[in-house]
Design an enzyme around this catalytic site. Structure first.
Site, PDB file in Angstrom:
ATOM      1  N   ASP A   1     -15.073 -22.129 -26.708  1.00  0.00           N
ATOM      2  CA  ASP A   1     -15.696 -21.179 -27.800  1.00  0.00           C
ATOM      3  C   ASP A   1     -14.637 -21.525 -28.929  1.00  0.00           C
ATOM      4  OD1 ASP A   1     -17.962 -20.361 -26.700  1.00  0.00           O
ATOM      5  OD2 ASP A   1     -17.052 -18.214 -26.246  1.00  0.00           O
TER       6      ASP A   1
ATOM      7  N   ARG B   1     -21.215 -27.613 -29.909  1.00  0.00           N
ATOM      8  CA  ARG B   1     -22.024 -26.513 -30.490  1.00  0.00           C
ATOM      9  C   ARG B   1     -21.801 -26.401 -31.793  1.00  0.00           C
ATOM     10  NH1 ARG B   1     -20.045 -21.325 -27.976  1.00  0.00           N
ATOM     11  NH2 ARG B   1     -21.267 -22.125 -26.194  1.00  0.00           N
TER      12      ARG B   1
HETATM   13  C1  FAD Z   1     -25.019 -19.535 -28.854  1.00  0.00           C
HETATM   14  C2  FAD Z   1     -24.220 -19.113 -29.853  1.00  0.00           C
HETATM   15  C3  FAD Z   1     -22.954 -19.311 -29.455  1.00  0.00           C
HETATM   16  C4  FAD Z   1     -21.742 -19.107 -30.504  1.00  0.00           C
HETATM   17  N1  FAD Z   1     -20.690 -19.413 -30.469  1.00  0.00           N
HETATM   18  C5  FAD Z   1     -19.732 -19.167 -31.516  1.00  0.00           C
HETATM   19  C6  FAD Z   1     -18.105 -19.188 -31.605  1.00  0.00           C
HETATM   20  O1  FAD Z   1     -17.676 -20.178 -30.304  1.00  0.00           O
HETATM   21  N2  FAD Z   1     -17.465 -19.143 -32.538  1.00  0.00           N
HETATM   22  C7  FAD Z   1     -17.876 -18.409 -33.510  1.00  0.00           C
HETATM   23  O2  FAD Z   1     -17.442 -18.489 -34.447  1.00  0.00           O
HETATM   24  N3  FAD Z   1     -19.087 -18.199 -33.617  1.00  0.00           N
HETATM   25  C8  FAD Z   1     -20.052 -18.405 -32.724  1.00  0.00           C
HETATM   26  N4  FAD Z   1     -21.406 -18.015 -32.714  1.00  0.00           N
HETATM   27  C9  FAD Z   1     -21.885 -17.213 -33.876  1.00  0.00           C
HETATM   28  C10 FAD Z   1     -22.265 -17.838 -35.251  1.00  0.00           C
HETATM   29  O3  FAD Z   1     -21.138 -18.385 -35.721  1.00  0.00           O
HETATM   30  C11 FAD Z   1     -22.767 -16.935 -36.207  1.00  0.00           C
HETATM   31  O4  FAD Z   1     -21.917 -15.890 -36.569  1.00  0.00           O
HETATM   32  C12 FAD Z   1     -24.112 -16.265 -35.766  1.00  0.00           C
HETATM   33  O5  FAD Z   1     -24.755 -17.042 -34.930  1.00  0.00           O
HETATM   34  C13 FAD Z   1     -25.080 -15.693 -36.831  1.00  0.00           C
HETATM   35  O6  FAD Z   1     -25.473 -16.711 -37.669  1.00  0.00           O
HETATM   36  P1  FAD Z   1     -26.706 -17.435 -37.486  1.00  0.00           P
HETATM   37  O7  FAD Z   1     -26.906 -18.774 -37.719  1.00  0.00           O
HETATM   38  O8  FAD Z   1     -27.594 -17.044 -36.268  1.00  0.00           O
HETATM   39  O9  FAD Z   1     -27.725 -16.550 -38.796  1.00  0.00           O
HETATM   40  P2  FAD Z   1     -27.555 -15.560 -39.954  1.00  0.00           P
HETATM   41  O10 FAD Z   1     -26.675 -16.704 -40.970  1.00  0.00           O
HETATM   42  O11 FAD Z   1     -26.716 -14.490 -39.216  1.00  0.00           O
HETATM   43  O12 FAD Z   1     -28.872 -15.094 -40.162  1.00  0.00           O
HETATM   44  C14 FAD Z   1     -29.661 -16.205 -41.219  1.00  0.00           C
HETATM   45  C15 FAD Z   1     -31.112 -15.542 -40.879  1.00  0.00           C
HETATM   46  O13 FAD Z   1     -31.481 -15.553 -39.420  1.00  0.00           O
HETATM   47  C16 FAD Z   1     -32.251 -14.527 -39.178  1.00  0.00           C
HETATM   48  N5  FAD Z   1     -31.824 -13.687 -38.092  1.00  0.00           N
HETATM   49  C17 FAD Z   1     -30.650 -14.147 -37.660  1.00  0.00           C
HETATM   50  N6  FAD Z   1     -30.177 -13.029 -36.691  1.00  0.00           N
HETATM   51  C18 FAD Z   1     -31.419 -12.703 -36.456  1.00  0.00           C
HETATM   52  C19 FAD Z   1     -31.916 -11.713 -35.319  1.00  0.00           C
HETATM   53  N7  FAD Z   1     -31.305 -11.062 -34.396  1.00  0.00           N
HETATM   54  N8  FAD Z   1     -33.420 -11.486 -35.319  1.00  0.00           N
HETATM   55  C20 FAD Z   1     -34.181 -11.862 -36.361  1.00  0.00           C
HETATM   56  N9  FAD Z   1     -33.644 -12.783 -37.478  1.00  0.00           N
HETATM   57  C21 FAD Z   1     -32.333 -13.089 -37.332  1.00  0.00           C
HETATM   58  C22 FAD Z   1     -32.542 -13.795 -40.493  1.00  0.00           C
HETATM   59  O14 FAD Z   1     -33.576 -14.257 -41.212  1.00  0.00           O
HETATM   60  C23 FAD Z   1     -31.214 -14.099 -41.151  1.00  0.00           C
HETATM   61  O15 FAD Z   1     -31.259 -13.782 -42.409  1.00  0.00           O
HETATM   62  C24 FAD Z   1     -22.301 -18.474 -31.781  1.00  0.00           C
HETATM   63  C25 FAD Z   1     -23.545 -18.159 -31.911  1.00  0.00           C
HETATM   64  C26 FAD Z   1     -24.658 -18.674 -31.076  1.00  0.00           C
HETATM   65  C27 FAD Z   1     -25.961 -18.248 -31.328  1.00  0.00           C
END
Ligand code: FAD
Length: 305
Positions: free
Chosen positions: A132, A182
């Site tokens: 991560d 990732r």
């Molecule tokens: C499998 C996985 C591993 C990860 N590993 C890391 C890591 O190692 N380091 C790190 O810094 N971050 C990690 N992250 C977190 C990542 O960096 C983001 O902070 C997080 O995924 C939120 O960004 P997003 O792209 O999902 O969408 P966002 O920018 O948060 O949301 C964009 C849009 O997506 C939709 N949306 C988002 N969440 C939801 C929901 N729960 N229900 C419905 N609609 C929704 C909405 O329309 C929202 O406006 C990881 C995320 C995932 C999924």
């Protein structure tokens, strides 16, 4: 208002005092909706159910603020035990691990030693391990560790965050390793000196990184709940005839569960990140920061106790 809430929860996520109190308190406030359980044994039935639904998993033993060598060794042992349990239980699961939990804040070489132990055990069972990515201050050290391990192991990958200015250059440097990466937007509180502050820039950069990594011919895990990123990935793979075994989607446990299943039904590989452990506090706070709607979990959880 959204920015205030985001900053509030990201600041709380860094509190070692509250983290300690939360451990004593036990999992509450709706955390069980996004955390698999306080032990791996508790998470096993959840993983089995996800697997039965056609979803792959990556498990993460939650742990932050590790400052003693003993604790880092114990986290390494836990990771190895988890790898063995995945194999014993026949789970379709990989492992994710944070370098600070293995001692990054103590000594980089100690982490390399711990990672080699984990990767050696994981390789026996053909289990892939993702490092991560944490906050920017640890990014270079984490990538250095990754490169060192990748020279010896083929079952290791890491994460690139699109909110960092440096990520495009990091992707160029890592390309010679043909890494399995990732790609995410990034979950930590960063400064304008190192990261894009505007969501539109973060999104634009994530699309750029997805496109570049896929067209470089590398395995790409698109980890986002954002339909825009998912649809963009579908479009790129369609336009360039990229096979379905060169990429996957990833989402967090408890988030957009129906969309996860829809992607499986469309024939895509979908991996769910299932965290477990009593160190749930920092992870949970970052999820609250991401989405004001998640705060509803907390309120419901408080009244349900
Ligand atoms: C499998 C996985 C591993 C990860 N590993 C890391 C890591 O190692 N380091 C790190 O810094 N971050 C990690 N992250 C977190 C990542 O960096 C983001 O902070 C997080 O995924 C939120 O960004 P997003 O792209 O999902 O969408 P966002 O920018 O948060 O949301 C964009 C849009 O997506 C939709 N949306 C988002 N969440 C939801 C929901 N729960 N229900 C419905 N609609 C929704 C909405 O329309 C929202 O406006 C990881 C995320 C995932 C999924």
């Amino acid at each position: 208002m959204e920015a205030v809430s985001k900053n509030f929860f990201l600041t709380l996520s860094k509190s070692a005092v509250l983290n300690k109190a939360a451990k004593r308190w036990g999992m509450g406030f709706g955390a069980s909706k996004v955390v698999g359980g306080q032990t791996f044994e508790k998470a096993i039935p959840i993983i089995k159910k996800l697997n039965e639904q056609g979803l792959c998993v990556t498990v993460d033993h939650l742990g932050e603020f590790v400052t003693s060598k003993e604790e880092a060794i114990s986290r390494t042992e836990e990771c190895i035990t988890t790898v063995q349990a995945i194999s014993r239980e026949g789970l379709n699961s990989q492992v994710s691990v944070k370098m600070t939990s293995l001692g990054l804040d103590i000594d980089k070489e100690l982490v390399v030693k711990h990672m080699k132990q984990i990767l050696t055990e994981a390789k026996k069972y053909n289990i892939f391990v993702t490092i991560d990515m944490e906050d920017e201050s640890r990014c270079q050290a984490t990538l250095d560790i990754f490169k060192q391990l990748k020279a010896e192991f083929d079952n290791v990958g890491t994460v690139i965050q699109s909110y960092l200015f440096r990520s495009d250059q990091d992707l160029n440097i890592l390309n010679e390793f043909n890494p399995n990466l990732r790609l995410v937007k990034g979950a930590y509180k960063e400064s304008p000196e190192v990261a894009f502050m505007d969501k539109s820039d973060v999104d634009k950069n994530l699309k750029h990184l997805i496109n570049k990594h896929l067209l470089n011919g590398n395995y790409t895990a698109v980890a986002s709940h954002d339909d825009e990123m998912i649809n963009y990935t579908k479009q790129v793979v369609r336009e360039h005839d990229i096979p379905k075994d060169q990429f996957e989607f990833q989402m967090l446990y408890g988030m957009r569960s129906q969309t996860q299943l829809d992607l499986v039904n469309e024939g895509y590989k979908m991996r769910v990140y299932v965290p477990y452990g009593d160190d749930w506090y920092g992870y949970f706070m970052r999820r609250l920061a991401e989405r004001p709607a998640n705060v509803a979990f907390v309120l419901k959880g408080m009244f349900k106790r």
